[in-house]
Write an enzyme that holds these catalytic residues in place. Structure first.
Site, PDB file in Angstrom:
ATOM      1  N   ILE A  49     -56.502 -13.616  56.649  1.00  0.00           N
ATOM      2  CA  ILE A  49     -55.626 -12.635  57.285  1.00  0.00           C
ATOM      3  C   ILE A  49     -55.386 -12.985  58.747  1.00  0.00           C
ATOM      4  CG2 ILE A  49     -55.395 -10.228  57.980  1.00  0.00           C
ATOM      5  CD1 ILE A  49     -54.871 -10.727  55.013  1.00  0.00           C
ATOM      6  N   GLY A  50     -56.452 -13.320  59.453  1.00  0.00           N
ATOM      7  CA  GLY A  50     -56.293 -13.694  60.851  1.00  0.00           C
ATOM      8  C   GLY A  50     -55.396 -14.908  61.026  1.00  0.00           C
ATOM      9  N   LYS A 104     -56.634   3.372  51.774  1.00  0.00           N
ATOM     10  CA  LYS A 104     -57.089   2.030  51.402  1.00  0.00           C
ATOM     11  C   LYS A 104     -58.562   2.048  51.008  1.00  0.00           C
ATOM     12  CE  LYS A 104     -57.239  -2.788  52.878  1.00  0.00           C
ATOM     13  NZ  LYS A 104     -57.002  -3.766  53.951  1.00  0.00           N
TER      14      LYS A 104
END
Length: 325
Positions: free
Chosen positions: A11-12, A205
């Protein structure tokens, strides 16, 4: 604008690669072969239907090499963050904003929430108050991360789906810092709405992560299977209903009911959750932020969580036996 991604994994790395294609000054903190590859040949992003894009990226394993930033994205697993608070300090100046893109109940949850629990600190996600004291909650901008991505090789990120990073101030205000970051992410082709009730999205989430992750790791069942099986669906439903009762005591509003959330999990298909993947790959498992934190909130609010407690006991023992907790 200077933005550092601390923990430039899947993700980063995705965020870094997108921002690096704009006029934002991007850097990353990473380690190992992934870092070496980025230093040598940049960061490569593969998105469906597009040719691979490689961008030069300033990368180091030492935050002191990168200096103070306007924004620092924290995209590590929650249990990894307390140990790096000290090493992150060179990135932080008086006006630096920490973007908390970490799964689960965040350590800053009760900052500027108001009500009887204002300022409460959570031992399950911030043992010893390392983040509260070392970062300071006023620096935090909440972020709920929706995309899926994977590191396919050192220095290479494959984007799988999703491009939304919901942002939100702990007090629900529309701040300049949130608006500026939203604009920068939007310029990079990402969706970055600023939400007045970021905790509602955190819980929506978390509802799935709390239940689907440990059940899948225990049963080795993908989402479609565990949501279709009557027994495991019932366990997930029980966990979700207990979590909902806790969250609503804290003022959270859920936009959908439990059955729709379960159906949404099933619709994802034959997906291995991150907790199951961590078990297979023998990586430390993200249990406390996703499960123990909800137990702690249940104890705080006086809400019984017997189903969550049972599943938590099972997954913690499974992880300890594997040496991963």
């Amino acid at each position: 604008m200077k933005v550092c991604i601390f923990g430039a994994g899947a993700i980063g790395g995705y965020v870094a690669a997108k921002l690096a294609q704009t006029d934002t000054e991007v850097s990353v903190v990473a380690r190992g072969p992934h870092l070496a590859a980025m230093q040598e040949k940049g960061l490569t992003l593969l998105e469906e239907g597009q040719d691979p894009v490689s961008v030069p990226i300033r990368a180091s394993d030492n935050a002191a090499d990168l200096g103070p930033q306007d924004y620092v994205f924290i995209t590590l697993k929650a249990h990894s963050v307390p140990a790096v608070v000290d090493s992150m300090q060179p990135l932080i100046a008086d006006e630096t904003t920490l973007v908390s893109g970490v799964n689960g109940v965040p350590w800053w949850y009760f900052h500027k929430l108001g009500g009887p629990y204002e300022g409460t600190r959570l031992a399950s996600v911030d043992p010893g108050n390392m983040q509260w004291d070392g970062f300071g909650p006023d620096r935090v901008l909440g972020c709920v991360v929706y995309p899926a991505a994977e590191v396919t090789a050192p220095g290479s990120i494959k984007h799988i789906e999703g491009n939304r990073f919901s942002l939100g101030e702990p007090d629900g205000s529309k701040s300049d810092r949130a608006a500026k970051l939203s604009a920068a992410l939007s310029a990079a082709g990402l969706r970055a709405p600023v939400r007045p009730r970021i905790r509602d999205e955190i819980w929506l989430k978390l509802w799935g992560n709390l239940s689907f992750n440990p059940i899948s790791a225990l049963t080795h069942s993908t989402l479609d299977v565990l949501c279709a099986d009557e027994g495991t669906r019932s366990v997930a439903r029980g966990m979700m209903l207990e979590a909902q009762e806790v969250a609503e005591i804290l003022g959270v509003k859920f936009p959908i009911d439990v059955e729709k959330r379960l159906d949404g999990g099933a619709a994802v298909g034959a997906h291995k959750t991150s907790m199951w993947q961590d078990l297979e790959l023998r990586r430390p498992m993200e249990i406390d932020a996703l499960v123990t934190s909800v137990q702690e909130l249940g104890q705080l609010t006086g809400i019984s969580t017997p189903t969550i407690d049972t599943v938590a006991s099972l997954i913690k023992l499974r992880a300890r036996v594997a040496g991963l907790y």
